[in-house]
Scaffold this active site. Structure first.
Site, PDB file in Angstrom:
ATOM      1  N   LYS A  68     -15.464  -3.293  37.172  1.00  0.00           N
ATOM      2  CA  LYS A  68     -14.392  -3.190  38.178  1.00  0.00           C
ATOM      3  C   LYS A  68     -13.122  -2.697  37.490  1.00  0.00           C
ATOM      4  CE  LYS A  68     -12.248  -6.128  41.779  1.00  0.00           C
ATOM      5  NZ  LYS A  68     -12.226  -7.495  42.354  1.00  0.00           N
ATOM      6  N   SER A 143     -13.138  -7.678  47.319  1.00  0.00           N
ATOM      7  CA  SER A 143     -12.525  -6.490  46.765  1.00  0.00           C
ATOM      8  C   SER A 143     -13.389  -5.777  45.725  1.00  0.00           C
ATOM      9  CB  SER A 143     -11.183  -6.856  46.133  1.00  0.00           C
ATOM     10  OG  SER A 143     -11.389  -7.722  45.032  1.00  0.00           O
ATOM     11  N   SER A 167     -14.230 -12.268  46.396  1.00  0.00           N
ATOM     12  CA  SER A 167     -14.380 -10.849  46.085  1.00  0.00           C
ATOM     13  C   SER A 167     -15.612 -10.439  45.285  1.00  0.00           C
ATOM     14  CB  SER A 167     -13.139 -10.342  45.353  1.00  0.00           C
ATOM     15  OG  SER A 167     -12.144 -10.044  46.284  1.00  0.00           O
TER      16      SER A 167
END
Ligand code: GLN
Length: 481
Positions: A68, A143, A167
């Site tokens: 990420k 997310s 997330s």
């Protein structure tokens, strides 16, 4: 051949690489090609080749991992999905990425995400939304949406993400993969761009539970660079359980039968999974988490409050692009006006307001007390149960754009996942089946969430493994639009 390689789990690929049956270079290349042709907008950057010093002797030797874009990587742009960090080249690498490299893994690419990890659909990224590999017209969740979509869409064998209110678990559920938020303190956050520091945790997104254990095993540990990290005592064991005998599972009414907004199809899959738990020998009973329904309200005071303070550092002086201004204040204002997206601005304003003198007790203080109550609810439940189980997300993946004009509807995506980080405890989401959305549409993945007491990761992975075998989820995304 290449497509067969893309179906291997991390455990199998690592085994073949170790035995010499598969070359690490060939395996990396298969993914490099897949990731370079990314049809999902899951990647913001992809590597040319394996990391130098990668493919060493560790347990993850030769394994490419998608990271990420919230984890700092020396010399590689790290944006946290924000314009305000566009082009930022960190001078150091996060401990999580270093740990994976030490285990032999290589960074395959940096994945798209909601700006500063604020969002549940990936539509808050400054670099465009990510598509769900099951249906390109739908969101992958957020997310960590790029990480989840990459793993589900066969663009990466595994990924890491961060979870503050859901997330990792929510996008894992919406994309039909495994995602785990470890106990607060299990994994170092050094070099992980901060959103809400009392909640943020790094964790794995993988195709199965064994892979999740392998990645967590590499990630966990105490780090002198992060004073909040303690690691997991005794490390993480690889799961081997085949039944659930002797384990007690609580079903919190507030997050299951009594929860509003849970889709019919999600409920159906949850109920059949609960039956499976019983068939595997697990004991089941309803339980209560009376304050859990207030989790969303408390979270959306606490997380913005912490974010408003953490994001004060983005002022155009030390990081990223700088706007012109006649004086310093104007430069700050313009840089932050141009650099932050709408959701991030909303949170900074909410958080600043909640922390302002005169309101502090009414909002922040009160939310902290609710947080304590939620932690106490869990502690009470764990006196009678080893784990609690809930649906991970109230709904299957929704259509792109469906919730962008309704922040409250977006926030409700985290209804079942927010209480766990508020209590600091670990939770995993595993694919439990497929269901149609309310109102009709394609069959889409549904996740089951298992939460347990702090540092119960090994036992939780073991239980999840037994259940995973019994569920036998073997559907793969078909794409389409
Ligand atoms: N969706 C939640 C939010 O927008 C959780 C995000 C997260 O866990 N980082 O804050």
């Amino acid at each position: 051949m290449a497509s067969e390689l893309l179906e291997l789990t991390v455990a199998r690929a690592a085994e073949r690489i170790r035995s010499g049956e598969l070359s690490a270079g060939e395996y990396f290349d298969a993914y490099r090609e897949a990731a370079a042709g990314d049809p999902l907008n899951a990647f913001l950057w992809t590597a040319e080749g394996p990391d130098e010093g990668g493919a060493g002797e560790g347990e993850l030797s030769g394994i490419p991992v998608a990271v990420k874009d919230i984890f700092c990587t020396e010399g590689v742009a790290t944006t946290a999905g924000s314009r305000i960090l566009e082009g930022y080249l960190p001078p150091y690498t996060s401990t999580a990425v270093k740990a994976l490299r030490e285990a032999g893994a290589s960074v395959l690419g940096k994945t798209n995400m909601d700006e500063f990890a604020m969002g549940s659909s990936n539509e808050n990224s400054a670099f465009g939304p990510v598509k769900n590999p099951w249906d390109h017209a739908r969101v992958p969740g957020g997310s960590s949406g790029g990480s989840a979509a990459a793993v589900a869409g066969r663009l990466a064998p595994c990924a890491i993400g961060t979870d503050t209110g859901g997330s990792i678990r929510q996008p894992a559920a919406l994309c039909g993969i495994v995602g785990m938020k470890p106990t607060y303190g299990a994994v170092s956050r050094y070099g992980e761009i901060a959103f809400a520091s009392s909640l943020d945790q790094c964790g794995p997104l993988t195709r199965d539970v064994t892979d999740c254990a392998l990645i967590l095993r590499a990630l966990e540990g105490r780090d002198p660079m992060d004073a909040t990290s303690v690691g997991i005592e005794g490390g993480v064991e690889l799961p081997s359980r085949e039944d659930l005998k002797g384990l007690r599972f609580g079903i919190p009414r507030e997050l299951a039968s009594d929860a509003e907004g849970i889709e019919r199809g999600v409920r159906g899959v949850f109920e059949s999974t609960v039956e499976l738990i019983e068939r595997l020998g697990g004991e089941l009973a309803e339980t209560e988490l009376p304050h859990a329904p207030h989790g969303i309200s408390a979270y959306y005071v606490l997380a913005p409050a912490e974010a408003s303070s953490n994001l004060a550092r983005y002022d155009g002086v030390r990081f990223g692009p700088r706007a012109d201004g006649d004086d310093l204040t104007e430069m700050y204002e313009r840089t932050r006006h141009d650099g932050f997206g709408d959701e991030v601005k909303r949170r900074i304003m909410l958080g600043t307001y909640a922390l302002s003198s005169g309101y502090y007790d009414a909002y922040y203080g009160r939310a902290q007390r609710v947080r304590t109550k939620i932690a106490e609810d869990f502690a009470r439940a764990f006196e009678s149960f080893d784990f609690v189980v809930t649906p991970t997300s109230p709904t299957v993946a929704f259509e792109l754009g469906a919730r962008t004009d309704d922040p409250l509807a977006m926030y409700m995506s985290d209804y079942c996942t927010v209480p766990m980080p508020l209590a600091g405890i670990p939770a995993i989401s595993i694919p439990a089946g497929l269901a149609e959305p309310d109102g009709g549409g394609p069959e889409l993945p549904v996740g089951l969430q298992i939460a347990g007491p702090a540092f119960s990761e090994s036992g939780m992975l073991d239980a999840a493994h037994a259940l995973e075998r019994a569920i036998g989820f073997d559907s793969v995304p078909g794409g389409g639009s």
